[in-house]
Design an enzyme around this catalytic site. Structure first.
Site, PDB file in Angstrom:
ATOM      1  N   SER A  69       0.826  -1.208   0.000  1.00  0.00           N
ATOM      2  CA  SER A  69       0.000   0.000   0.000  1.00  0.00           C
ATOM      3  C   SER A  69       0.861   1.260   0.000  1.00  0.00           C
ATOM      4  O   SER A  69       1.985   1.269   0.499  1.00  0.00           O
ATOM      5  CB  SER A  69      -0.906   0.015   1.227  1.00  0.00           C
ATOM      6  OG  SER A  69      -1.658  -1.173   1.299  1.00  0.00           O
TER       7      SER A  69
HETATM    8  N1  SAH Z   1      -0.850  -4.097   3.676  1.00  0.00           N
HETATM    9  C1  SAH Z   1      -0.373  -4.927   2.622  1.00  0.00           C
HETATM   10  C2  SAH Z   1      -1.365  -4.915   1.489  1.00  0.00           C
HETATM   11  C3  SAH Z   1      -1.184  -6.022   0.527  1.00  0.00           C
HETATM   12  S1  SAH Z   1      -2.377  -6.048  -0.757  1.00  0.00           S
HETATM   13  C4  SAH Z   1       0.968  -4.397   2.162  1.00  0.00           C
HETATM   14  O1  SAH Z   1       1.196  -3.207   2.291  1.00  0.00           O
HETATM   15  O2  SAH Z   1       1.783  -5.175   1.661  1.00  0.00           O
HETATM   16  C5  SAH Z   1      -3.687  -6.949  -0.009  1.00  0.00           C
HETATM   17  C6  SAH Z   1      -3.401  -8.358   0.417  1.00  0.00           C
HETATM   18  O3  SAH Z   1      -4.636  -8.939   0.819  1.00  0.00           O
HETATM   19  C7  SAH Z   1      -2.861  -9.258  -0.674  1.00  0.00           C
HETATM   20  O4  SAH Z   1      -1.640  -9.793  -0.255  1.00  0.00           O
HETATM   21  C8  SAH Z   1      -3.918 -10.347  -0.847  1.00  0.00           C
HETATM   22  O5  SAH Z   1      -3.398 -11.615  -1.118  1.00  0.00           O
HETATM   23  C9  SAH Z   1      -4.598 -10.309   0.511  1.00  0.00           C
HETATM   24  N2  SAH Z   1      -5.955 -10.849   0.556  1.00  0.00           N
HETATM   25  C10 SAH Z   1      -6.958 -10.719  -0.351  1.00  0.00           C
HETATM   26  N3  SAH Z   1      -8.058 -11.367   0.068  1.00  0.00           N
HETATM   27  C11 SAH Z   1      -7.746 -11.931   1.276  1.00  0.00           C
HETATM   28  C12 SAH Z   1      -8.460 -12.756   2.199  1.00  0.00           C
HETATM   29  N4  SAH Z   1      -9.724 -13.126   2.000  1.00  0.00           N
HETATM   30  N5  SAH Z   1      -7.818 -13.144   3.321  1.00  0.00           N
HETATM   31  C13 SAH Z   1      -6.522 -12.792   3.555  1.00  0.00           C
HETATM   32  N6  SAH Z   1      -5.806 -12.031   2.721  1.00  0.00           N
HETATM   33  C14 SAH Z   1      -6.402 -11.601   1.593  1.00  0.00           C
END
Ligand code: SAH
Length: 219
Positions: A69
């Site tokens: 993010s």
């Molecule tokens: N805060 C993180 C954001 C990553 S993007 C960062 O800064 O790196 C969002 C993440 O949510 C992805 O890695 C994706 O795989 C995960 N995601 C999507 N749906 C999900 C679910 N149902 N349960 C757990 N993780 C999920």
């Protein structure tokens, strides 16, 4: 890993301070959040090829089609979750690279984080271990179901956008707890703050954001 901590220009105090000043200019006011962002080395959480861009206020790819993010969004969500107070137990959905998790770990007693993609989770675990952060527990799972064993949480932060709020997350929110979640289909969503008091829920739209979709099941 070790040599990446020291001696490279992009980790310089000046580069990081520039990011902090930008976040201030964008309206982030919570000094504890700004301190946490100053302290956590974001370049450790992205691929080495991208580390020169780690202190730009921008989202970056982290593999498996996901992104780290944007620092402004991390700051805004964390500020809304804290509301100027201290946090005890926090649940995060969507660990991704673990950067937001590490920020939360500086501001909460315990952080529980769920990621559905095993390869991302493994890397996030390694980074948090290398950085010697000890108050994070991570799990491979579907975050839409929450992590009931450690509920209630006084903060829940969701980093992937579902079409509607998963009921399990509301159930696992403690009295007075705060849920920060992007909601909606497609490339633009509303970032919402939902506050629970007793059986009442209060909703506030914070801004327009663009998160990856929340996907059910394991990756
Ligand atoms: N805060 C993180 C954001 C990553 S993007 C960062 O800064 O790196 C969002 C993440 O949510 C992805 O890695 C994706 O795989 C995960 N995601 C999507 N749906 C999900 C679910 N149902 N349960 C757990 N993780 C999920």
């Amino acid at each position: 890993m070790r040599e990446r901590f020291v001696g490279i220009g992009m980790t310089s105090r000046r580069t990081r301070n520039r990011l902090i000043e930008r976040l201030r200019a964008e309206g982030i006011r919570d000094e504890s959040v700004l301190d946490a962002i100053r302290a956590v080395p974001r370049h450790i959480f992205v691929d080495e090829a991208l580390s020169s861009r780690a202190y730009e206020d921008t989202a970056l790819p982290i593999g498996a089609g996901q992104t780290i993010s944007q620092p402004y969004v991390v700051a805004r969500m964390t500020e809304a979750l804290r509301a100027g107070g201290s946090l005890d137990r926090v649940l995060e959905i969507g660990t991704g690279c673990g950067y937001q998790t590490a920020i939360l770990a500086r501001l909460a007693t315990e952080v529980y984080s769920i990621e559905r993609i095993q390869s991302l989770l493994a890397q996030a675990r390694q980074r948090v271990h290398d950085l010697k952060i000890h108050n994070i527990r991570m799990r491979h799972g579907d975050g839409g179901k929450g992590w009931p064993e450690h509920a209630p949480y006084d903060g829940i932060l969701v980093a992937a956008a579902p079409a509607s709020v998963p009921w399990a997350l509301i159930e696992q929110l403690g009295d007075g707890g705060r849920l920060v979640i992007p909601l909606g289909h497609g490339h633009a969503q509303d970032l919402k703050l939902i506050t629970r008091s007793g059986d009442e829920l209060q909703e506030q739209i914070l801004e327009r954001v663009a998160f990856v979709p929340m996907v059910s099941g394991l990756g």
